[in-house]
Design an enzyme around this catalytic site. Structure first.
Site, PDB file in Angstrom:
ATOM      1  N   GLU A  60       0.819  -1.207   0.000  1.00  0.00           N
ATOM      2  CA  GLU A  60       0.000   0.000   0.000  1.00  0.00           C
ATOM      3  C   GLU A  60       0.854   1.259   0.000  1.00  0.00           C
ATOM      4  O   GLU A  60       0.499   2.268  -0.629  1.00  0.00           O
ATOM      5  CB  GLU A  60      -0.918   0.003   1.226  1.00  0.00           C
ATOM      6  CG  GLU A  60      -2.026  -1.039   1.194  1.00  0.00           C
ATOM      7  CD  GLU A  60      -1.549  -2.421   1.611  1.00  0.00           C
ATOM      8  OE1 GLU A  60      -2.351  -3.359   1.556  1.00  0.00           O
ATOM      9  OE2 GLU A  60      -0.356  -2.555   1.987  1.00  0.00           O
ATOM     10  N   ARG A 267       8.716 -12.390  -0.049  1.00  0.00           N
ATOM     11  CA  ARG A 267       7.736 -11.357   0.291  1.00  0.00           C
ATOM     12  C   ARG A 267       8.023 -10.715   1.640  1.00  0.00           C
ATOM     13  O   ARG A 267       7.904  -9.509   1.796  1.00  0.00           O
ATOM     14  CB  ARG A 267       6.325 -11.989   0.302  1.00  0.00           C
ATOM     15  CG  ARG A 267       5.208 -11.049   0.740  1.00  0.00           C
ATOM     16  CD  ARG A 267       4.973  -9.951  -0.263  1.00  0.00           C
ATOM     17  NE  ARG A 267       3.830  -9.118   0.106  1.00  0.00           N
ATOM     18  CZ  ARG A 267       3.440  -8.067  -0.607  1.00  0.00           C
ATOM     19  NH1 ARG A 267       4.107  -7.720  -1.693  1.00  0.00           N
ATOM     20  NH2 ARG A 267       2.404  -7.353  -0.222  1.00  0.00           N
ATOM     21  N   GLY A 308      12.636  -1.899  -0.721  1.00  0.00           N
ATOM     22  CA  GLY A 308      12.524  -0.721  -1.569  1.00  0.00           C
ATOM     23  C   GLY A 308      13.205  -0.831  -2.920  1.00  0.00           C
ATOM     24  O   GLY A 308      13.321   0.173  -3.628  1.00  0.00           O
ATOM     25  N   GLU A 309      13.646  -2.045  -3.310  1.00  0.00           N
ATOM     26  CA  GLU A 309      14.363  -2.190  -4.581  1.00  0.00           C
ATOM     27  C   GLU A 309      13.628  -3.078  -5.583  1.00  0.00           C
ATOM     28  O   GLU A 309      14.194  -3.428  -6.616  1.00  0.00           O
ATOM     29  CB  GLU A 309      15.760  -2.762  -4.333  1.00  0.00           C
ATOM     30  CG  GLU A 309      16.684  -1.825  -3.583  1.00  0.00           C
ATOM     31  CD  GLU A 309      18.135  -2.277  -3.630  1.00  0.00           C
ATOM     32  OE1 GLU A 309      18.963  -1.545  -4.218  1.00  0.00           O
ATOM     33  OE2 GLU A 309      18.432  -3.362  -3.096  1.00  0.00           O
ATOM     34  N   ASN A 333       0.217  -7.857  -6.906  1.00  0.00           N
ATOM     35  CA  ASN A 333      -0.137  -6.965  -8.009  1.00  0.00           C
ATOM     36  C   ASN A 333       0.887  -7.027  -9.136  1.00  0.00           C
ATOM     37  O   ASN A 333       2.066  -6.750  -8.919  1.00  0.00           O
ATOM     38  CB  ASN A 333      -0.240  -5.536  -7.471  1.00  0.00           C
ATOM     39  CG  ASN A 333      -1.086  -4.665  -8.372  1.00  0.00           C
ATOM     40  OD1 ASN A 333      -1.035  -4.782  -9.588  1.00  0.00           O
ATOM     41  ND2 ASN A 333      -1.874  -3.796  -7.775  1.00  0.00           N
ATOM     42  N   PRO A 334       0.448  -7.354 -10.362  1.00  0.00           N
ATOM     43  CA  PRO A 334       1.379  -7.443 -11.492  1.00  0.00           C
ATOM     44  C   PRO A 334       1.664  -6.115 -12.185  1.00  0.00           C
ATOM     45  O   PRO A 334       2.415  -6.077 -13.173  1.00  0.00           O
ATOM     46  CB  PRO A 334       0.645  -8.385 -12.449  1.00  0.00           C
ATOM     47  CG  PRO A 334      -0.797  -8.054 -12.236  1.00  0.00           C
ATOM     48  CD  PRO A 334      -0.924  -7.751 -10.759  1.00  0.00           C
ATOM     49  N   GLU A 336       3.414  -3.588 -11.276  1.00  0.00           N
ATOM     50  CA  GLU A 336       4.792  -3.096 -11.178  1.00  0.00           C
ATOM     51  C   GLU A 336       5.664  -3.625 -12.315  1.00  0.00           C
ATOM     52  O   GLU A 336       6.356  -2.846 -12.970  1.00  0.00           O
ATOM     53  CB  GLU A 336       5.372  -3.428  -9.802  1.00  0.00           C
ATOM     54  CG  GLU A 336       4.773  -2.554  -8.705  1.00  0.00           C
ATOM     55  CD  GLU A 336       5.204  -2.988  -7.315  1.00  0.00           C
ATOM     56  OE1 GLU A 336       5.389  -4.198  -7.093  1.00  0.00           O
ATOM     57  OE2 GLU A 336       5.350  -2.107  -6.453  1.00  0.00           O
ATOM     58  N   ASP A 598     -21.350  29.319  23.629  1.00  0.00           N
ATOM     59  CA  ASP A 598     -21.863  30.428  24.446  1.00  0.00           C
ATOM     60  C   ASP A 598     -21.981  31.687  23.594  1.00  0.00           C
ATOM     61  O   ASP A 598     -21.365  32.709  23.873  1.00  0.00           O
ATOM     62  CB  ASP A 598     -20.934  30.670  25.642  1.00  0.00           C
ATOM     63  CG  ASP A 598     -21.546  31.639  26.661  1.00  0.00           C
ATOM     64  OD1 ASP A 598     -22.774  31.836  26.633  1.00  0.00           O
ATOM     65  OD2 ASP A 598     -20.784  32.209  27.462  1.00  0.00           O
TER      66      ASP A 598
END
Length: 673
Positions: A60, A267, A308-309, A333-334, A336, A598
């Site tokens: 995400e 993963r 992150g790579e 998810n494909p 990328e 008030d």
């Protein structure tokens, strides 16, 4: 949210910490920052009243990267907090955004933890990526009038059935969402079945369609491919039970193409070491990315044991296998590898991303495999006949070319709900906090004070400096202090009514952000940001009293040359224009959804230019439209009648006529008498 859910989540909390401890055997970060799991940590004041963006894990966070960048650009003066549930997502958030966002773990969804979380963060809006919806979170957001937006939302058929099955436990959570931006029509229709209103949802596409591969990454990948000088496969986001099949397939492939390199990317980080050891036991020579190693010609596997790579590995590879699909995990998810123009190979277990894979299949842009033997065959074909892979790449690119724009669409959704902050506005990002030895806490504007001392809340301090220029009396004394261009008003909070006769100025202890002075200070900042005519807040203090309760003080900027309506009516009759302006400013406040607890003739002011102002926002806040607007007007009318009666009894002037003046105020408000 149901009583059963509240009981169950409390019972499950100890098990959650057992889970963190067990996960910590392989991933030590799970044993850290436990205070955040219960919202017991200190959250800096600069993170308050901003946007909260929740990305449960790495996937995400990666998908939302461009949207978060756009939000940082669109709301440069607002604090943005990014929450997640996993240490890997926390590390990724730090590497992607650094100090531009404040990162924390979303606490376990117990009533107490979420209450503390919202007390400390007080977000003006919550953005949730995909489908991470929690009942206690939604309840707290609703209680504080913070809109909750579910963006890039996807819902599989299996998830729909699960939510429907447990609706008795979760309660009407879907109806509490302010906005849902679904990835596709199938998800959109499933959300409607769960009770999301059609007027509060729309199909916006998938953020990953907007994945932009930077020129820098492409150049880096091209350089790496040249250095490797051999065919490259990547098996990404793999799981236990799948790695074994991949290694079998790769071993058979090496018999025919011994020069091939496999980049293997598990993963979950806690499995990095185990997968590397598995490959070595199977007889493969392994290079480890985390050690800074680059594979030699004699090494067959490069373990992608860093975070992150992944996009780089996709860009380097000739063919990509997307994991979680040879076993019943639902796939990953494909999009990328599609973004890096890498041919996609997948197993059949892709129910989490069925719609995307269906489109790839219809476009003949994915190759399916069901076991290691088929995977060997497909790998061999695509490496020996690269034109097949090139054709797949082009078909995939063509299929999704029209789907870009989700990022901009969702950014517009957020901007409709959260008004961008005007240039020059002051937010909590410009506030600092100090604490003294007694435990007193002060918030102060660092754009107004070069330095700050607790003594600034003491009238004696200013009198010693000979800077007190006057005082105003009412329930208590407020001090006018010479400081800055306009001067400051120092006000101590006192109790009213019968309670005030026995308890002058102590209030029951509550969360710092909800205490009287801090809450008013924060609210005034928001109202100034909305360009409403209210005092400019400068500082606030929360001071624990001995044994019980707390005391509070606030400093605001003086409204120059202004008098309250009560004093003005004691001196003169107001003309029609003045009453119109008073009515109009009340309407402006109400249209912004601001409830004044008030509203009376002492808290309405007119300056020398006949501009109307509203003051004293103690115990006030934002509310949805309702009967309270008319109740505010009725309270104001009662105060005018009361002061008129008191003036009559004391034989003082009070230049107000209900028959003449009240219709003028209502006309300015936009309402007939």
């Amino acid at each position: 949210m149901t009583l059963w859910y509240r009981l169950l989540i409390r019972l499950l909390t100890p098990l959650a910490f057992c889970y963190f401890w067990l996960r910590g055997r392989k991933a030590p970060a799970y044993r850290q920052r436990w205070s955040e799991r219960l919202a017991l940590q200190v959250i800096p004041v600069q993170a308050r009243q901003g946007l909260l963006i929740h990305c449960v894990s790495v996937g995400e966070t990666v998908a939302a990267k461009q949207l978060i960048e756009q939000l940082l650009t669109s709301y440069p003066r607002l604090p943005i907090t990014l929450s997640s549930m996993t240490p890997t997502a926390a590390d990724l958030a730090q590497s992607l955004f650094g100090e531009r966002v404040h990162h924390l773990y979303l606490p376990i969804d117990t009533p107490g933890a979420m209450r503390r979380f919202f007390d400390k963060l007080n977000p003006r809006a919550v953005v949730i990526l995909e489908t991470e919806v929690w009942p206690c979170l939604l309840r707290e957001a609703k209680r504080r009038a913070a809109p909750v937006m579910l963006l890039n939302a996807r819902l599989s058929e299996q998830s729909l059935k699960t939510y429907q099955r447990y609706a008795w436990l979760l309660g009407p959570i879907w109806q509490q969402l302010t906005w849902v931006a679904a990835q596709d029509e199938a998800s959109y229709r499933r959300f409607l079945k769960l009770g999301v209103a059609a007027a509060s949802s729309q199909i916006r596409g998938n953020l990953k369609f907007d994945s932009q591969v930077s020129t820098e990454l492409i150049n880096r990948a091209a350089q790496l491919r040249q250095e490797l000088g051999r065919p490259v496969l990547v098996a990404a986001s793999t799981h236990k039970g799948e790695d074994e099949q991949l290694l079998n397939a790769f071993a058979h492939l090496l018999e025919q193409l011994p020069q091939v390199l496999l980049i293997l990317v598990p993963r979950h980080p806690e499995r990095f070491q185990a997968v590397g050891q598995l490959a070595e036991r199977r007889g493969f020579a392994v290079a480890y990315r985390s050690r800074g190693e680059q594979p030699t010609k004699q090494q067959q596997i490069w373990l992608g044991d860093t975070m992150g790579e992944l996009m780089q590995w996709y860009a380097v590879a000739d063919v990509a296998f997307v994991g979680g699909s040879l076993i019943q995990r639902g796939g990953h998810n494909p999009l990328e590898p599609v973004a890096t123009h890498t041919p996609v190979v997948s197993g059949r277990h892709i129910f989490n991303f069925n719609e995307i894979y269906q489109r790839l299949d219809n476009a003949r842009a994915v190759r399916w495999v069901e076991n290691d033997e088929q995977l060997t065959t497909v790998w061999l074909e695509l490496l020996q006949e690269p034109e097949q892979g090139l054709a797949m790449q082009q078909r995939a690119t063509d299929e999704f070319a029209r789907d870009q724009g989700a990022t901009q669409a969702m950014l517009s959704d957020v901007q409709k709900i959260v008004t961008p902050t005007p240039d020059g506005a002051t937010t909590m990002r410009h506030v600092d906090e100090i604490t003294d030895a007694s435990g007193a806490v002060a918030w102060y504007r660092n754009d107004y004070f070069a330095s700050f001392e607790m003594a600034y809340f003491d009238p004696d301090y200013w009198q010693q400096q000979q800077l007190v220029r006057g005082s105003a009396t009412g329930r208590s004394t407020a001090w006018f202090i010479e400081h800055g261009e306009q001067g400051m008003l120092l006000r101590h909070y006192y109790r009213g009514g019968l309670v005030g006769k026995v308890n002058k100025d102590r209030f029951q202890r509550e969360a710092l952000g909800d205490s009287r002075a801090m809450a008013e200070f924060s609210l005034l900042l928001r109202l100034r940001e909305l360009e409403l005519p209210v005092p400019n807040p400068l500082a606030a203090r929360y001071q624990q009293a001995p044994l019980w309760g707390y005391r509070a003080d606030i400093l605001v900027e003086v409204i120059p040359n202004a008098k309250d309506v009560f004093k003005l009516l004691g001196e003169q009759q107001l003309d029609a224009d003045q009453w119109h302006k008073i009515g109009a400013v009340i309407r402006q406040l109400h249209d912004a959804g601001v409830y004044h607890s008030d509203l009376n003739c002492h808290n309405l002011m007119l300056d020398a230019d006949a501009k109307a102002w509203i003051v004293d926002f103690d115990k006030c806040g934002f509310r949805e439209a309702g009967e309270w607007q008319q109740a505010n007007l009725a309270r104001l009318l009662r105060s005018l009648r009361k002061e008129q009666q008191k003036a009559k009894e004391a034989k003082h002037d009070f230049h107000w006529s209900e028959a003449r003046d009240w219709p003028l105020l209502l006309a300015g408000y936009g309402q007939r008498a």
